[in-house]
Design a protein around this motif. Structure first.
Motif, short mmCIF file in Angstrom:
data_model
loop_
_atom_site.label_atom_id
_atom_site.label_comp_id
_atom_site.label_asym_id
_atom_site.label_seq_id
_atom_site.Cartn_x
_atom_site.Cartn_y
_atom_site.Cartn_z
N ALA A 63 0.81 -1.22 0.00
CA ALA A 63 0.00 0.00 0.00
C ALA A 63 0.85 1.27 0.00
N GLN A 64 2.08 1.17 0.48
CA GLN A 64 2.93 2.36 0.62
C GLN A 64 3.99 2.45 -0.48
N ALA A 65 3.80 1.74 -1.57
CA ALA A 65 4.76 1.76 -2.68
C ALA A 65 4.08 2.17 -3.97
N ARG A 66 4.81 2.92 -4.79
CA ARG A 66 4.27 3.36 -6.09
C ARG A 66 4.29 2.23 -7.11
N GLN A 67 5.26 1.34 -7.01
CA GLN A 67 5.32 0.15 -7.84
C GLN A 67 5.67 -1.04 -6.97
N VAL A 68 5.19 -2.21 -7.38
CA VAL A 68 5.43 -3.44 -6.62
C VAL A 68 6.06 -4.48 -7.54
N LEU A 69 7.16 -5.07 -7.08
CA LEU A 69 7.82 -6.16 -7.79
C LEU A 69 7.73 -7.41 -6.93
#
Length: 269
Positions: free
Chosen positions: A206-212
């Motif tokens: 929820a606190q990231a602009r992109q997720v890997l």
């Protein structure tokens, strides 16, 4: 020398070890499949599973047993050596997607630790992590600022979990979250065993602009009971093996799949 009797402690211990090995690789076991595989009666397997459940090594369910968070944690050191070459290739491919100067979350897991090892030569990174093993890997790098989440440290794998860790993570908004999981379904749902760990991972997402999401192919063959998220939460899926259904789920969600060949070469799928 006579062979051990079928009910001897040596035979029983070996059977229990075999059951745990299957459970740790697949996430769950069934009575009938184990009976056939180990050449004993279903009644014997039920007794074995009850003993292992009594030792908190497995949790009994109808028709078999599932891995508990405790079992997964006990196997953490062992899991670091499973698919090590695949994880190294995944780590290199994932690190290649991280630009210099980025802010990152890195969560718990042997695959995310492989990413951390591949990031050691990056410049001007800010890394926030609930994984104390990642702190050890990156903490001494002069061009990488490492911030450790506060909270309860889980002794078995040095994960920082719980409400304090979640509150800490909510104080950041980063460019990219690098996360792992214990299992992934063909529909793209990724899963884990421990509710506290899952809640921290969900907060990180929820606190990231992109997720890997980095996950090795053995996780396709496992089951885990707690849902972390699905492909709609993920921008990049980095793996050594994605089956057609998982690729379809990723495509439908607009997730970029990067598949390695296990030897350090990666390709977009």
């Amino acid at each position: 020398m006579k062979p051990p009797a079928p009910g001897s402690a040596e035979i029983v211990a070996g059977r229990h070890a075999a059951i745990l090995d299957v459970a740790r690789r697949t996430g769950s076991v069934s009575v009938d499949e184990l009976a056939e595989k180990l050449g004993v009666t279903p009644q014997t397997i039920r007794k074995d599973l009850n003993i292992l459940a009594g030792q908190s090594m497995l949790a009994r369910v109808h028709g078999g047993a599932v891995v508990t968070s405790g079992t997964d944690n006990l196997a953490y050191a062992e899991r670091r050596t499973v698919a090590a070459s695949a994880k190294a290739a995944i780590g290199a491919a994932a690190a290649a997607l991280v630009p210099n100067g980025a802010s990152l979350f890195i969560n718990i897991g042997s695959t995310t630790e492989a990413i951390a090892r591949a990031l050691v030569d990056h410049r001007d990174l800010m890394v926030i992590t609930n994984n104390l093993n990642v702190v050890d890997i990156l903490g001494g790098r002069p061009s990488i600022e490492v911030i450790a989440a506060g909270g309860r440290v889980r002794a078995s794998d040095r994960a920082v979990v719980g409400a304090l860790a979640m509150d800490f993570i909510r104080g950041f908004k980063v460019d990219m979250a690098l996360i792992g999981a214990s299992a992934i379904d063909p529909d793209g749902s990724f899963l884990d065993f421990d509710v506290d760990e899952v809640r921290v991972s969900q907060t990180i997402i929820a606190q990231a602009r992109q997720v890997l999401l980095a996950i090795d192919g053995s996780k396709l063959e496992r089951a885990a009971p707690v849902r972390v998220g699905d492909m709609g939460d993920v921008d990049f899926l980095v793996t050594d093996r994605a089956d057609p259904r998982l690729r379809e789920a990723a495509s439908a969600a607009g997730t970029t799949v990067v598949e390695t060949d296990g030897g350090g070469t990666s390709k977009l799928v």
